[in-house]
Every structure is written in structure tokens, then in C-alpha cells.
Write a protein that holds these residues in place. Structure first.
Motif, PDB file in Angstrom:
ATOM      1  N   ALA A  52       0.829  -1.214   0.000  1.00  0.00           N
ATOM      2  CA  ALA A  52       0.000   0.000   0.000  1.00  0.00           C
ATOM      3  C   ALA A  52       0.862   1.262   0.000  1.00  0.00           C
ATOM      4  CB  ALA A  52      -0.934   0.002   1.204  1.00  0.00           C
ATOM      5  N   THR A  53       1.944   1.241   0.757  1.00  0.00           N
ATOM      6  CA  THR A  53       2.833   2.406   0.789  1.00  0.00           C
ATOM      7  C   THR A  53       3.484   2.621  -0.564  1.00  0.00           C
ATOM      8  OG1 THR A  53       3.257   2.087   3.144  1.00  0.00           O
ATOM      9  CG2 THR A  53       4.856   3.408   1.930  1.00  0.00           C
ATOM     10  N   PHE A  57       3.187   5.880  -2.947  1.00  0.00           N
ATOM     11  CA  PHE A  57       4.352   6.587  -3.490  1.00  0.00           C
ATOM     12  C   PHE A  57       4.228   6.752  -5.011  1.00  0.00           C
ATOM     13  CE2 PHE A  57       7.609   5.326   0.030  1.00  0.00           C
ATOM     14  CZ  PHE A  57       6.962   6.155   0.926  1.00  0.00           C
ATOM     15  N   ARG A  58       3.743   5.699  -5.690  1.00  0.00           N
ATOM     16  CA  ARG A  58       3.547   5.785  -7.142  1.00  0.00           C
ATOM     17  C   ARG A  58       2.454   6.789  -7.476  1.00  0.00           C
ATOM     18  NH1 ARG A  58       3.587  -0.027  -7.275  1.00  0.00           N
ATOM     19  NH2 ARG A  58       1.343   0.064  -7.581  1.00  0.00           N
ATOM     20  N   PHE A  65       8.320   5.374 -11.998  1.00  0.00           N
ATOM     21  CA  PHE A  65       8.295   3.966 -12.408  1.00  0.00           C
ATOM     22  C   PHE A  65       8.004   3.877 -13.896  1.00  0.00           C
ATOM     23  CE2 PHE A  65       4.012   5.157 -11.304  1.00  0.00           C
ATOM     24  CZ  PHE A  65       3.220   4.530 -12.240  1.00  0.00           C
ATOM     25  N   THR A  66       8.230   2.694 -14.429  1.00  0.00           N
ATOM     26  CA  THR A  66       7.935   2.395 -15.825  1.00  0.00           C
ATOM     27  C   THR A  66       7.052   1.169 -15.856  1.00  0.00           C
ATOM     28  OG1 THR A  66      10.099   3.229 -16.495  1.00  0.00           O
ATOM     29  CG2 THR A  66       8.963   1.804 -18.053  1.00  0.00           C
ATOM     30  N   MET A  67       5.994   1.216 -16.662  1.00  0.00           N
ATOM     31  CA  MET A  67       5.117   0.061 -16.770  1.00  0.00           C
ATOM     32  C   MET A  67       5.243  -0.521 -18.176  1.00  0.00           C
ATOM     33  SD  MET A  67       1.044  -0.392 -16.108  1.00  0.00           S
ATOM     34  CE  MET A  67       1.133  -0.198 -14.346  1.00  0.00           C
ATOM     35  N   GLY A  70       1.943  -4.270 -18.159  1.00  0.00           N
ATOM     36  CA  GLY A  70       1.322  -4.508 -16.862  1.00  0.00           C
ATOM     37  C   GLY A  70       2.302  -4.783 -15.735  1.00  0.00           C
ATOM     38  N   ILE A  71       3.591  -4.844 -16.048  1.00  0.00           N
ATOM     39  CA  ILE A  71       4.613  -5.066 -15.020  1.00  0.00           C
ATOM     40  C   ILE A  71       5.275  -3.731 -14.720  1.00  0.00           C
ATOM     41  CG2 ILE A  71       6.737  -6.279 -14.411  1.00  0.00           C
ATOM     42  CD1 ILE A  71       5.907  -8.429 -16.453  1.00  0.00           C
ATOM     43  N   ILE A  72       5.398  -3.423 -13.436  1.00  0.00           N
ATOM     44  CA  ILE A  72       5.968  -2.149 -13.021  1.00  0.00           C
ATOM     45  C   ILE A  72       7.444  -2.345 -12.683  1.00  0.00           C
ATOM     46  CG2 ILE A  72       5.851  -0.284 -11.324  1.00  0.00           C
ATOM     47  CD1 ILE A  72       2.857  -0.949 -11.038  1.00  0.00           C
ATOM     48  N   PHE A  73       8.275  -1.467 -13.251  1.00  0.00           N
ATOM     49  CA  PHE A  73       9.711  -1.496 -13.010  1.00  0.00           C
ATOM     50  C   PHE A  73      10.153  -0.156 -12.413  1.00  0.00           C
ATOM     51  CE2 PHE A  73       9.028  -4.424 -16.525  1.00  0.00           C
ATOM     52  CZ  PHE A  73       9.751  -5.533 -16.126  1.00  0.00           C
TER      53      PHE A  73
END
Length: 94
Positions: A52-53, A57-58, A65-67, A70-73
Motif C-alpha cells: 500500500a505504501t 508513493f507511485r 516507475f515504468t510500466m 502490466g509489469i511495473i519497473f
């Protein structure tokens, strides 16, 4: 066409040559640890925060971040920048 017999010594030598080549390629790689991308689970472990934190933050734009599909990096160097930018100096006196 004559048959070629490959011995276990040949395979062992091939393995050692291959490992040396891989080590060389890794050492020559232009990407350093601070430029690599990690997934959410690694970020949560690194910062010792909950899912949740990290989501907050996102959402609040605190951690970039980069998506992809569907995968967040997250880029490690960007997380380090956020940590340094939010550093609070200690007021304690020794």
C-alpha cells in the motif's frame, strides 16, 4: 564423413571457456548496478515498506516507475535519488 568423439574432458574445457567468456562479457557490460531496473517486490524489500505504501508513493509521484505490459519497473538510481532528496539531517548532539 568420420565421426567425432567428444570426451568429458572436451566438455569440461568447453564449459570453462564458456564461463570465462560470460565473466568477461559481464565485466564489460556498460550497465552498472545503479542503472538496473527492479520490480515492486524488490523495492518493497529495499525500502522495507508495504504494498500500500509503494502504491501511494507511485500515485503521489514520489517514486518514478515504468510500466511494460502490466509489469511495473523501478530504476535503482531513481530510488536512490528520492532517498537522498528526502534525507533529514539529525539534530542530535553528541
Amino acid at each position: 564423413m568420420p565421426a567425432t568423439i567428444i570426451t568429458s574432458d572436451d566438455l569440461r574445457e568447453f564449459k570453462m571457456d564458456l564461463l570465462e567468456d560470460i565473466k568477461y562479457l559481464i565485466a564489460q557490460s556498460p550497465t552498472s548496478l545503479s542503472n538496473r531496473y527492479i520490480k515492486s517486490g524488490d523495492v518493497k524489500k529495499m525500502l522495507r515498506i508495504s504494498h500500500a505504501t509503494l502504491q501511494r508513493f507511485r500515485s503521489n509521484g514520489i517514486i518514478p516507475f515504468t510500466m511494460v505490459g502490466g509489469i511495473i519497473f523501478y530504476e535503482v538510481s531513481e530510488i536512490e535519488k528520492v532517498m537522498k532528496a528526502n534525507r533529514v539531517a539529525s539534530n542530535s548532539k553528541s
